[in-house]
Design a protein around this motif. Structure first.
Motif, short mmCIF file in Angstrom:
data_model
loop_
_atom_site.label_atom_id
_atom_site.label_comp_id
_atom_site.label_asym_id
_atom_site.label_seq_id
_atom_site.Cartn_x
_atom_site.Cartn_y
_atom_site.Cartn_z
N LEU A 25 -68.42 -21.18 115.70
CA LEU A 25 -68.02 -22.58 115.82
C LEU A 25 -68.72 -23.29 116.97
CD1 LEU A 25 -64.19 -22.25 115.11
CD2 LEU A 25 -65.90 -23.32 113.63
N ARG A 26 -69.10 -22.55 117.99
CA ARG A 26 -69.79 -23.19 119.13
C ARG A 26 -71.09 -23.85 118.70
NH1 ARG A 26 -67.17 -19.39 122.47
NH2 ARG A 26 -68.54 -17.67 121.86
N GLY A 27 -71.71 -23.31 117.66
CA GLY A 27 -72.97 -23.88 117.21
C GLY A 27 -72.85 -25.24 116.55
N GLY A 31 -75.66 -27.68 117.50
CA GLY A 31 -76.53 -27.78 116.33
C GLY A 31 -76.38 -29.09 115.60
N PHE A 32 -75.40 -29.17 114.69
CA PHE A 32 -75.24 -30.35 113.84
C PHE A 32 -74.96 -31.63 114.64
CE2 PHE A 32 -73.73 -27.52 110.14
CZ PHE A 32 -75.01 -27.45 109.64
N SER A 33 -74.04 -31.56 115.61
CA SER A 33 -73.62 -32.78 116.29
C SER A 33 -74.76 -33.36 117.14
CB SER A 33 -72.39 -32.51 117.16
OG SER A 33 -71.77 -33.72 117.55
N LYS A 34 -75.43 -32.51 117.87
CA LYS A 34 -76.56 -32.98 118.69
C LYS A 34 -77.71 -33.47 117.82
CE LYS A 34 -75.10 -32.59 122.90
NZ LYS A 34 -74.95 -33.80 123.73
N ALA A 35 -77.94 -32.79 116.68
CA ALA A 35 -78.99 -33.25 115.76
C ALA A 35 -78.66 -34.63 115.22
CB ALA A 35 -79.14 -32.25 114.62
N ARG A 36 -77.39 -34.89 114.93
CA ARG A 36 -76.98 -36.22 114.48
C ARG A 36 -77.27 -37.27 115.54
NH1 ARG A 36 -73.08 -39.16 116.11
NH2 ARG A 36 -72.11 -37.41 117.20
N GLU A 37 -76.95 -36.95 116.79
CA GLU A 37 -77.19 -37.91 117.87
C GLU A 37 -78.68 -38.21 118.00
OE1 GLU A 37 -75.48 -36.42 121.45
OE2 GLU A 37 -73.43 -36.38 120.66
N LEU A 317 -66.06 -33.45 111.94
CA LEU A 317 -65.72 -32.06 112.20
C LEU A 317 -66.56 -31.51 113.34
CD1 LEU A 317 -64.87 -32.58 109.12
CD2 LEU A 317 -65.15 -30.12 108.84
N ASN A 318 -67.87 -31.80 113.29
CA ASN A 318 -68.79 -31.26 114.29
C ASN A 318 -68.51 -31.82 115.68
OD1 ASN A 318 -70.03 -30.08 112.04
ND2 ASN A 318 -71.46 -31.79 111.82
#
Length: 473
Positions: A25-27, A31-37, A317-318
């Protein structure tokens, strides 16, 4: 799908103590959240696009009957069939009747959260039909007899070794890197694609002005599900409609960049009905099943209607600190995370899902991450108020006596400065013995669970007393 929303506290505690799942879950954030930003920062006019998307979705949901009639007309004109299902049972019955009428024995499925709502796989199996998930994450979930953990990454809680065990059951060999495991899954699924009589997919969007179904995938399985079998059935929640192709282009950019941070998914598939005479491939029949299944209740509630704007990107969720600790299974149904804490009580049963609206710190990270700016914290507070007022439970129209007494005592304590100062002094005196023992683990339930993981800061003296001391130097 069986609901286990009453088990939130127990399942969340199990997840918190599982080091392997916590590591997975740490990823999500890095991963996803930072990539979205990063994707949002790199997209010109990103914030303006979010504003426009919110306005388009709000308008569409407010005029949903008009746009759904337009979808029906366009799909019918292209040679397809449209069925409006009041609930999951009616949708499943339509599909099972079609399966029986057409002699279907093998079905391949693209990723669809709505089919999870309907428990479609279980009903197909009961009818003697072999149904195979073709999205890699969903395929692993199906092999494990499990349920999705995340909207866009359903098997994110599984390790590589667990995936290997599932793909090599005869040897129990978890070996191989990700590329080898993916190749093995492709080998197993190839014959399923070739032999299938029917493909069943969800829908990311359906365009009202053209009747176009839009699917977003990174594996190509969605395109094979729509083109290889002789029958294609698409099931969509009634809120998935967008007015125009121009709007669809905007929502694709928002969906893909918010979900995975990609500029564009590997595959964006559009479907405009069954195969035409000059088409090289495609299904002989196309059926679009438009499902309500409780969505009209959300549509009728002005406080909750905004949840129908969701485009299922998983960004909330992320970004959510609660989801990133308790995981997807704690929410007990198809949808998890902040949006699940809203949608699940509305589509199932609010009293049975009473823990979900409280599974939030109300920090607002979900609202900031949402590409269509859904105000999730506001709706969570509304559901909390509904629960406090006994919504859906005639036996509980008022707060419990103990809770009412505590709130009344709190109101009296803050009603004037003298009362607040007196309570503060009493609280500081009572706190000292507990603080001398270190962490506050000796508090009575339910406070004991809260104190097990936190330090209680010392109560500060009232502002007026501190101000007097400051004035005296």
């Amino acid at each position: 799908m069986e609901t286990a929303t009453r088990e939130f506290t127990r399942t969340a505690a199990d997840t918190l103590s599982d080091a392997r799942i916590q590591d997975s879950l740490r990823g999500l954030y890095s991963g996803f959240s930072k990539a979205r930003e990063r994707a949002g920062e790199a997209t010109p006019g990103w914030e303006e696009m979010r504003d426009r998307a919110k306005a388009v979705k709000t308008h569409t949901i407010a005029n949903l009957d008009y746009y759904l009639e337009q979808v029906e007309a366009r799909v019918t004109e292209s040679g397809g069939n449209v069925f409006f299902a009041r609930d999951g049972e009616a949708a499943s019955r339509y599909i099972l009747d079609l399966v029986d009428r057409e002699g279907v024995r093998r079905v391949i499925k693209g990723k669809s959260m709505l089919s999870e709502e309907m428990d479609l796989n279980g009903q197909l199996e009961a009818a003697g039909v072999e149904a195979t998930e073709t999205d890699l994450g969903e395929y692993l979930i199906q092999l494990a007899g499990d349920t999705p953990y995340h909207i866009i990454a359903p098997a994110i809680h599984m390790s590589r070794e667990q995936a290997g065990d599932l793909l090599h059951p005869e040897t129990g060999d978890p070996g191989g890197d990700i590329t080898e495991l993916t190749a093995e899954a492709r080998r197993q699924l190839r014959d399923k694609f070739i032999e299938a009589d029917m493909g069943i997919t969800g829908a990311n969007f359906v365009v009202a002005e053209t009747g176009t179904l839009v699917l977003v995938t990174n594996e190509g399985n969605g395109r094979m599900c729509t083109s290889m079998p002789r029958i294609h059935v698409a099931i969509m929640g009634m809120e998935k409609v967008v007015p125009s192709l121009e709007d669809m282009g905007m929502f694709l950019r928002l969906l893909i960049r918010s979900a995975t941070g990609q500029r564009l998914s590997t595959y964006v598939t559009t479907v405009d009905g069954p195969r035409r005479a000059d088409d090289e491939d495609g299904p002989e029949q196309f059926h679009l099943v438009i499902v309500d299944n409780g969505r009209s209740r959300m549509l009728a509630d002005p406080h909750m209607r905004e949840a129908l704007n969701c485009i299922r990107c998983g960004a909330c969720l992320n970004a959510c600190p609660v989801y990133r600790k308790v995981g997807g299974h704690a929410y007990g149904w198809v949808y998890s995370g902040p949006i699940g804490a809203i949608v699940t009580p509305m589509l199932t049963d609010l009293p049975a899902s009473k823990d979900l609206p409280y599974a939030s710190s109300l920090c607002g990270a979900c609202r900031e991450a949402c590409p269509v700016r859904i105000d999730i914290p506001r709706m969570l507070l509304h559901l909390r108020r509904e629960l406090a007022e006994g919504h859906g439970d005639r036996r509980n129209k008022k707060a419990a006596p103990a809770e009412a007494a505590l709130v009344k005592a709190w109101r009296l304590s803050v009603s004037n400065g003298a009362a607040l100062a007196a309570v503060n002094i009493v609280g500081r005196v009572l706190q000292w013995p507990l603080r001398l023992l270190g962490r506050l683990r000796l508090l009575p339930p339910p406070l004991s669970g809260w104190a097990r993981h936190r330090e209680m800061p010392r109560l500060a003296s009232p502002f007026r007393a501190r101000w007097r001391r400051l004035r005296r130097g």
